[in-house]
Motif scaffolding. Structure first.
Motif, mmCIF file in Angstrom:
data_model
loop_
_atom_site.group_PDB
_atom_site.id
_atom_site.type_symbol
_atom_site.label_atom_id
_atom_site.label_comp_id
_atom_site.label_asym_id
_atom_site.label_seq_id
_atom_site.Cartn_x
_atom_site.Cartn_y
_atom_site.Cartn_z
ATOM 1 N N LEU A 56 0.837 -1.200 0.000
ATOM 2 C CA LEU A 56 0.000 0.000 0.000
ATOM 3 C C LEU A 56 0.878 1.258 0.000
ATOM 4 C CD1 LEU A 56 -2.431 -1.180 2.837
ATOM 5 C CD2 LEU A 56 -2.879 -1.271 0.372
ATOM 6 N N PRO A 57 1.567 1.533 -1.087
ATOM 7 C CA PRO A 57 2.504 2.669 -1.093
ATOM 8 C C PRO A 57 1.857 4.021 -0.827
ATOM 9 C CG PRO A 57 2.205 1.739 -3.315
ATOM 10 C CD PRO A 57 1.604 0.777 -2.339
ATOM 11 N N SER A 58 0.575 4.209 -1.213
ATOM 12 C CA SER A 58 -0.098 5.483 -0.941
ATOM 13 C C SER A 58 -0.331 5.681 0.551
ATOM 14 C CB SER A 58 -1.442 5.558 -1.683
ATOM 15 O OG SER A 58 -1.259 5.600 -3.073
ATOM 16 N N TRP A 59 -0.518 4.594 1.270
ATOM 17 C CA TRP A 59 -0.668 4.641 2.726
ATOM 18 C C TRP A 59 0.698 4.897 3.367
ATOM 19 C CZ3 TRP A 59 -4.490 3.156 -0.125
ATOM 20 C CH2 TRP A 59 -5.785 3.076 0.370
ATOM 21 N N PHE A 60 1.721 4.227 2.859
ATOM 22 C CA PHE A 60 3.068 4.297 3.440
ATOM 23 C C PHE A 60 3.608 5.722 3.478
ATOM 24 C CE2 PHE A 60 7.699 4.211 2.891
ATOM 25 C CZ PHE A 60 8.071 3.459 3.999
ATOM 26 N N VAL A 61 3.359 6.494 2.424
ATOM 27 C CA VAL A 61 3.945 7.840 2.346
ATOM 28 C C VAL A 61 3.169 8.877 3.154
ATOM 29 C CG1 VAL A 61 4.962 7.392 0.085
ATOM 30 C CG2 VAL A 61 2.673 8.389 0.217
ATOM 31 N N LYS A 62 2.015 8.483 3.695
ATOM 32 C CA LYS A 62 1.190 9.417 4.463
ATOM 33 C C LYS A 62 1.471 9.298 5.968
ATOM 34 C CE LYS A 62 -1.885 11.598 1.732
ATOM 35 N NZ LYS A 62 -2.206 13.037 1.802
ATOM 36 N N SER A 63 1.549 10.430 6.623
ATOM 37 C CA SER A 63 1.645 10.433 8.086
ATOM 38 C C SER A 63 0.254 10.233 8.682
ATOM 39 C CB SER A 63 2.220 11.764 8.570
ATOM 40 O OG SER A 63 3.522 11.950 8.088
ATOM 41 N N ASN A 64 0.216 9.696 9.874
ATOM 42 C CA ASN A 64 -1.008 9.520 10.660
ATOM 43 C C ASN A 64 -1.947 8.441 10.132
ATOM 44 O OD1 ASN A 64 -0.341 11.442 12.622
ATOM 45 N ND2 ASN A 64 -1.140 13.109 11.353
ATOM 46 N N ILE A 65 -1.461 7.579 9.231
ATOM 47 C CA ILE A 65 -2.238 6.393 8.872
ATOM 48 C C ILE A 65 -2.214 5.441 10.063
ATOM 49 C CG2 ILE A 65 -2.243 4.312 7.429
ATOM 50 C CD1 ILE A 65 -3.326 6.625 5.912
ATOM 51 N N TYR A 66 -3.382 4.873 10.359
ATOM 52 C CA TYR A 66 -3.488 3.943 11.487
ATOM 53 C C TYR A 66 -3.610 2.531 10.917
ATOM 54 C CZ TYR A 66 -4.672 2.651 16.314
ATOM 55 O OH TYR A 66 -4.657 2.130 17.585
ATOM 56 N N TYR A 67 -2.706 1.655 11.332
ATOM 57 C CA TYR A 67 -2.678 0.298 10.789
ATOM 58 C C TYR A 67 -3.394 -0.694 11.710
ATOM 59 C CZ TYR A 67 0.612 2.215 7.465
ATOM 60 O OH TYR A 67 1.179 2.973 6.473
ATOM 61 N N PRO A 68 -4.185 -1.596 11.139
ATOM 62 C CA PRO A 68 -4.931 -2.580 11.919
ATOM 63 C C PRO A 68 -4.054 -3.767 12.287
ATOM 64 C CG PRO A 68 -5.328 -2.972 9.619
ATOM 65 C CD PRO A 68 -4.397 -1.780 9.690
ATOM 66 N N ASP A 133 -10.178 9.884 6.080
ATOM 67 C CA ASP A 133 -10.007 11.312 6.350
ATOM 68 C C ASP A 133 -8.577 11.753 6.016
ATOM 69 O OD1 ASP A 133 -12.610 11.614 7.186
ATOM 70 O OD2 ASP A 133 -12.141 11.384 9.322
ATOM 71 N N ILE A 134 -7.606 10.950 6.419
ATOM 72 C CA ILE A 134 -6.205 11.278 6.156
ATOM 73 C C ILE A 134 -5.930 11.325 4.652
ATOM 74 C CG2 ILE A 134 -3.821 10.440 6.421
ATOM 75 C CD1 ILE A 134 -5.020 11.651 8.962
ATOM 76 N N LEU A 135 -6.610 10.438 3.899
ATOM 77 C CA LEU A 135 -6.404 10.335 2.452
ATOM 78 C C LEU A 135 -7.324 11.265 1.656
ATOM 79 C CD1 LEU A 135 -6.151 6.453 2.413
ATOM 80 C CD2 LEU A 135 -4.278 8.002 1.839
ATOM 81 N N ASP A 136 -8.099 12.097 2.374
ATOM 82 C CA ASP A 136 -9.024 13.058 1.736
ATOM 83 C C ASP A 136 -10.077 12.380 0.868
ATOM 84 O OD1 ASP A 136 -7.745 15.342 2.838
ATOM 85 O OD2 ASP A 136 -6.198 15.227 1.296
ATOM 86 N N ILE A 140 -16.678 8.927 0.937
ATOM 87 C CA ILE A 140 -16.932 7.586 1.487
ATOM 88 C C ILE A 140 -17.656 7.731 2.818
ATOM 89 C CG2 ILE A 140 -15.931 5.404 2.249
ATOM 90 C CD1 ILE A 140 -13.485 5.991 0.551
ATOM 91 N N ARG A 141 -18.818 7.068 2.940
ATOM 92 C CA ARG A 141 -19.552 7.021 4.207
ATOM 93 C C ARG A 141 -19.325 5.671 4.859
ATOM 94 N NH1 ARG A 141 -25.227 7.260 4.307
ATOM 95 N NH2 ARG A 141 -25.462 6.768 2.091
ATOM 96 N N THR A 142 -18.975 5.663 6.133
ATOM 97 C CA THR A 142 -18.749 4.408 6.836
ATOM 98 C C THR A 142 -19.949 4.062 7.699
ATOM 99 O OG1 THR A 142 -17.612 5.588 8.619
ATOM 100 C CG2 THR A 142 -16.247 4.667 6.862
ATOM 101 N N LYS A 143 -20.301 2.781 7.683
ATOM 102 C CA LYS A 143 -21.405 2.267 8.483
ATOM 103 C C LYS A 143 -20.912 1.070 9.291
ATOM 104 C CE LYS A 143 -24.915 4.728 6.681
ATOM 105 N NZ LYS A 143 -25.856 5.551 7.484
ATOM 106 N N VAL A 144 -21.130 1.113 10.605
ATOM 107 C CA VAL A 144 -20.762 -0.008 11.455
ATOM 108 C C VAL A 144 -21.936 -0.979 11.514
ATOM 109 C CG1 VAL A 144 -20.056 -0.740 13.761
ATOM 110 C CG2 VAL A 144 -19.255 1.459 12.843
ATOM 111 N N GLY A 145 -21.680 -2.234 11.187
ATOM 112 C CA GLY A 145 -22.742 -3.230 11.264
ATOM 113 C C GLY A 145 -22.753 -4.160 10.072
ATOM 114 N N ASP A 146 -23.754 -5.021 10.032
ATOM 115 C CA ASP A 146 -23.934 -6.005 8.973
ATOM 116 C C ASP A 146 -24.316 -5.304 7.672
ATOM 117 O OD1 ASP A 146 -24.734 -8.052 7.288
ATOM 118 O OD2 ASP A 146 -25.825 -9.157 8.828
#
Length: 395
Positions: A56-68, A133-136, A140-146
């Motif tokens: 994920l090079p686009s993630w790697f170059v960004k600061s404040n990405i949170y990894y799972p 948010d970090i990637l602007d 994208i809308r996030t929904k928690v659940g099934d």
């Protein structure tokens, strides 16, 4: 999420450690230099960033990405395959029923006006939302659940995207679509009430015919390889489609992408031409081999097969080809004395339709791995076991 991991000095520490070789177990044992941050949390972020460098090079170059956690990162699409997936969809709205870390959705968001990311795991959903948010990626809308429950409350979308979980509570790791979660075949009627277009990602281990039998309205099947390793199968379904299935293969490489497409119905109609090895030898890439287009590739490039089950091809003149190309040096029958006479002590070995393994051949004939010589151990159309000695054709 531990938001303290996003503080500047912590991010600098994570970046420094992930840019140089590090033993994570030693890091964990030495403890954390930061208050309210455990060494395990630091190790997770460092390990995630290390893996992201290639995947994920686009993630790697960004600061404040949170990894799972590592498992979630391993299960997600790579940036290369996610970008390819995004070229398939079109329209305004897409819902991802199994969002995960959201790599696919980030690239879908570049093509669609709105992407709905559904994820049952609350922690993973929040991580994905933060990273969007970090990637602007503001659409994208996030929904928690099934995701199925979320879809019930939506009138219609242009696309439904699903990457079914291949881990079953009772059966363990599974590959048939009926055993995955969600059970796509059982929910097709419901899906087609909400959309006309469905895109499904499955394991490369899924048999194509098994997938065809389980689904309907299949318009395209994409076999996606990266660096000649098949990573995923993509199934495109159109509710109104009644035509023939097109198989698209792609081998994503650093310098170029090898592509080959054919109609599934035509593969059954093709008649193979066979020949003994000529001047050049061709080995299709892994995506083509997975697709089963063994006769279609021969027909498209006007090549002859060595044997119905060998899937090696030959010609008198070199051509551009979606796979490896070799110039044949010599061909001899597979016998110990002929190999000894050839005095080959080091070579790259490939077997195709041959009764012995590479390891057995190396041990029996004392051939080390590597070098510029390539040996193909195979069977010709006369049923004879042969060895083809060759060298790579430079691109």
């Amino acid at each position: 999420m531990n938001t303290k991991l996003l503080h500047k000095e912590v991010q600098e520490f994570i970046a420094q450690k992930s840019n140089s070789p590090i033993d994570l177990s030693t890091l964990i044992l030495s403890g954390s230099p930061f208050k309210d941050i455990s060494p395990q949390e630091l190790a997770q972020q460092i390990n995630g960033r290390v893996k992201a460098k290639q995947k994920l090079p686009s993630w790697f170059v960004k600061s404040n990405i949170y990894y799972p956690p590592t498992l979630n990162l391993e299960q997600t699409s790579s940036e290369a395959t996610a970008n390819y997936k995004s070229t398939i969809v079109f329209g305004d709205t897409l819902i991802d029923l199994t969002g995960g870390l959201g790599i696919d959705d980030y690239f879908f968001s570049k093509r669609m006006q709105e992407v709905i990311h559904c994820e049952f795991n609350d922690e993973l959903s929040h991580i994905a939302s933060h990273n969007f948010d970090i990637l602007d990626a503001t659409n994208i809308r996030t929904k928690v659940g099934d995701g199925l429950e979320v879809l019930k409350n939506i009138d219609a979308v242009d696309w439904i995207y699903i990457d079914p979980s291949r881990r079953h509570d009772r059966k363990g790791k599974v590959f048939f679509l009926e055993d995955c979660l969600p059970d796509v075949p059982s929910n097709l009627d419901f899906f087609f009430k909400k959309t006309r277009n469905i895109l499904i990602k499955t394991s490369p281990l899924l048999d194509l015919q098994a997938g065809i039998n389980a689904l309907r309205c299949i318009k395209e099947i994409h076999v996606v390889a990266v660096g000649n390793e098949v990573k995923e199968l993509l199934w495109v379904m159109d509710q109104t489609y009644l035509g023939d299935i097109t198989i698209h293969t792609i081998n994503i490489q650093k310098k170029e992408h090898q592509k080959f497409s054919f109609l599934l119905k035509d593969e059954a109609k093709q008649v193979a031409e066979y020949s003994l090895p000529k001047t050049y030898l061709y080995e299709p890439n892994s995506a083509i081999l997975k697709s089963g287009g063994f006769l279609s590739i021969a027909y498209a490039f006007k090549l002859q097969k060595l044997h119905i089950n060998s899937h090696l091809y030959t010609s008198d003149h070199t051509i551009e080809f979606p796979g490896r190309r070799f110039e044949i040096i010599s061909v001899f029958q597979y016998q110990k004395k002929t190999l000894s006479k050839a005095r080959i002590t080091k070579a790259n070995i490939t077997i195709r339709n041959f009764p012995e393994s590479v390891a057995t051949i190396r041990k029996k004939h004392n051939i080390k791995d590597g070098g510029d010589i390539y040996l193909f151990f195979t069977t010709n159309f006369e049923g004879k076991k042969i060895v083809i000695r060759c060298k790579k054709v430079k691109a």
